[in-house]
Motif scaffolding. Structure first.
Motif, PDB file in Angstrom:
ATOM      1  N   THR A  87      74.705 -22.615  47.330  1.00 26.29           N
ATOM      2  CA  THR A  87      75.937 -22.800  46.560  1.00 26.29           C
ATOM      3  C   THR A  87      76.909 -23.697  47.304  1.00 26.29           C
ATOM      4  O   THR A  87      77.518 -24.614  46.719  1.00 26.29           O
ATOM      5  N   ASN A  88      77.090 -23.447  48.585  1.00 21.53           N
ATOM      6  CA  ASN A  88      77.975 -24.291  49.392  1.00 21.53           C
ATOM      7  C   ASN A  88      77.495 -25.739  49.409  1.00 21.53           C
ATOM      8  O   ASN A  88      78.313 -26.672  49.350  1.00 21.53           O
ATOM      9  N   ILE A  91      78.366 -27.432  46.033  1.00 23.44           N
ATOM     10  CA  ILE A  91      79.795 -27.733  45.931  1.00 23.44           C
ATOM     11  C   ILE A  91      80.162 -28.910  46.832  1.00 23.44           C
ATOM     12  O   ILE A  91      80.955 -29.783  46.446  1.00 23.44           O
ATOM     13  N   ARG A  96      78.094 -28.591  40.158  1.00 24.80           N
ATOM     14  CA  ARG A  96      78.567 -27.293  39.686  1.00 24.80           C
ATOM     15  C   ARG A  96      77.466 -26.234  39.817  1.00 24.80           C
ATOM     16  O   ARG A  96      76.422 -26.366  39.186  1.00 24.80           O
ATOM     17  N   LEU A 112      84.390 -19.691  47.874  1.00 22.92           N
ATOM     18  CA  LEU A 112      83.711 -20.620  46.971  1.00 22.92           C
ATOM     19  C   LEU A 112      84.658 -21.119  45.884  1.00 22.92           C
ATOM     20  O   LEU A 112      84.609 -22.294  45.486  1.00 22.92           O
ATOM     21  N   HIS A 115      86.735 -23.811  47.438  1.00 22.83           N
ATOM     22  CA  HIS A 115      85.984 -25.059  47.590  1.00 22.83           C
ATOM     23  C   HIS A 115      85.796 -25.766  46.241  1.00 22.83           C
ATOM     24  O   HIS A 115      85.885 -27.003  46.157  1.00 22.83           O
ATOM     25  N   CYS A 116      85.533 -24.977  45.181  1.00 23.07           N
ATOM     26  CA  CYS A 116      85.383 -25.583  43.853  1.00 23.07           C
ATOM     27  C   CYS A 116      86.680 -26.247  43.401  1.00 23.07           C
ATOM     28  O   CYS A 116      86.667 -27.359  42.856  1.00 23.07           O
ATOM     29  N   LYS A 119      87.194 -29.520  45.084  1.00 22.23           N
ATOM     30  CA  LYS A 119      86.313 -30.562  44.551  1.00 22.23           C
ATOM     31  C   LYS A 119      86.594 -30.879  43.079  1.00 22.23           C
ATOM     32  O   LYS A 119      86.058 -31.844  42.526  1.00 22.23           O
ATOM     33  N   GLY A 123      82.356 -23.443  38.713  1.00 26.91           N
ATOM     34  CA  GLY A 123      81.193 -22.733  39.210  1.00 26.91           C
ATOM     35  C   GLY A 123      81.121 -21.367  38.558  1.00 26.91           C
ATOM     36  O   GLY A 123      82.114 -20.855  38.041  1.00 26.91           O
ATOM     37  N   MET A 258      85.753 -21.118  40.701  1.00 25.84           N
ATOM     38  CA  MET A 258      84.569 -20.269  40.625  1.00 25.84           C
ATOM     39  C   MET A 258      84.860 -19.042  39.771  1.00 25.84           C
ATOM     40  O   MET A 258      85.783 -18.283  40.057  1.00 25.84           O
TER      41      MET A 258
END
Length: 267
Positions: A87-88, A91, A96, A112, A115-116, A119, A123, A258
């Motif tokens: 997943t990381n 991203i 996605r 997460l 991070h989403c 970006k 997610g 996310m």
């Protein structure tokens, strides 16, 4: 004509992965961008799923596959110990993630989500993609307002790695959102065999059954004076999850951050 959603599938040679590949190949607005597995297997993806004209071969380097394929979405139904890493990685490259693997902590999900958002992509982490299971969880949440005495029993095959299941944990979280902690049973209760009363969660118990030949079932048993209510959902094969996966893929293209739980997409 709108551009198709390009989808990379991790664990593509596994039983769930093969089902996901079939889904991607049959949805008119999806396009299979990559199929990835950890082994060095290079079986033709078309032959793997019974289609000869697919033109995609399995790869074992996820990062390379994601970069080269220019995927929009990565679907992951692998195992808890690799799903977070996958997943990381998705991203990181602006892809996605749609994750059907359990085992993520709330801290994992918060990170997460951050991070989403950084970006600018969406997610989804969903303990269960079955629409029937989501409805069962939602009904349990509603019923818990009136039946606070309850227990959860979930059944899976003996090769499942985590216990309790992600569906049971999510169900417990949803119930706890409408139910104050209530320690059930006799306060003098004593387990003569450790663990026989199941796992403790916010005052009620969760029991995990692991036996060969079982696919996925869950019961929420509720009781009050003179009556009981039982909510049960049974999944018999992996195809039960695919309509939900298709919804998840389309939805992550429409928001940022996310989302935890497929139930947020069911009216």
């Amino acid at each position: 004509m709108e551009r198709k959603i390009r989808v990379a599938v991790t664990g593509a040679s596994g039983r769930m992965g093969r089902e996901v590949v079939k889904l991607v190949l049959t949805e008119p607005d999806f396009e299979l961008a990559a199929g990835v597995c950890r082994s060095s297997d290079s079986v033709d993806m078309g032959r793997l799923v019974g289609l000869d004209e697919c033109g995609i071969r399995l790869q074992n380097d996820l990062e390379l596959a994601l970069v080269e394929s220019r995927a929009d979405v990565m679907i992951d139904f692998t195992t808890p110990h690799v799903a977070l890493e996958n997943t990381n990685l998705a991203i990181k490259h602006g892809i996605r993630p749609v994750i059907g693997t359990s085992g993520f902590t709330l801290n994992d999900i918060d990170l997460l989500d951050k991070h989403c958002l950084e970006k600018g992509i969406g997610g989804l982490i969903a303990p269960n993609f079955s629409i029937g299971a989501i409805l069962m969880m939602r009904f349990a949440k509603q019923a818990a307002k009136y039946f606070p005495h309850l227990e959860i029993i979930e059944y899976h095959g003996d090769q499942k790695l985590d216990a309790p299941s992600g569906t049971a944990v999510k169900t417990a979280e949803m119930i706890s959102g409408v139910r104050e902690e209530l320690r059930q049973g006799n306060p003098q209760e004593e387990e003569t065999i450790e663990g026989s009363r199941g796992g403790y969660y916010n005052g009620f118990r969760i029991h995990s059954v692991r036996l060969p030949g079982i696919f996925a079932q869950q019961e929420v048993i509720m009781a009050s004076h003179g009556q009981a209510l039982k909510l049960r959902h049974d999944s018999y094969e992996r195809s039960a999850y695919m309509p939900g996966v298709a919804i998840g893929v389309r939805q992550v293209m429409t928001y940022t951050g996310m989302v935890y739980g497929f139930e947020q997409f069911i009216d």
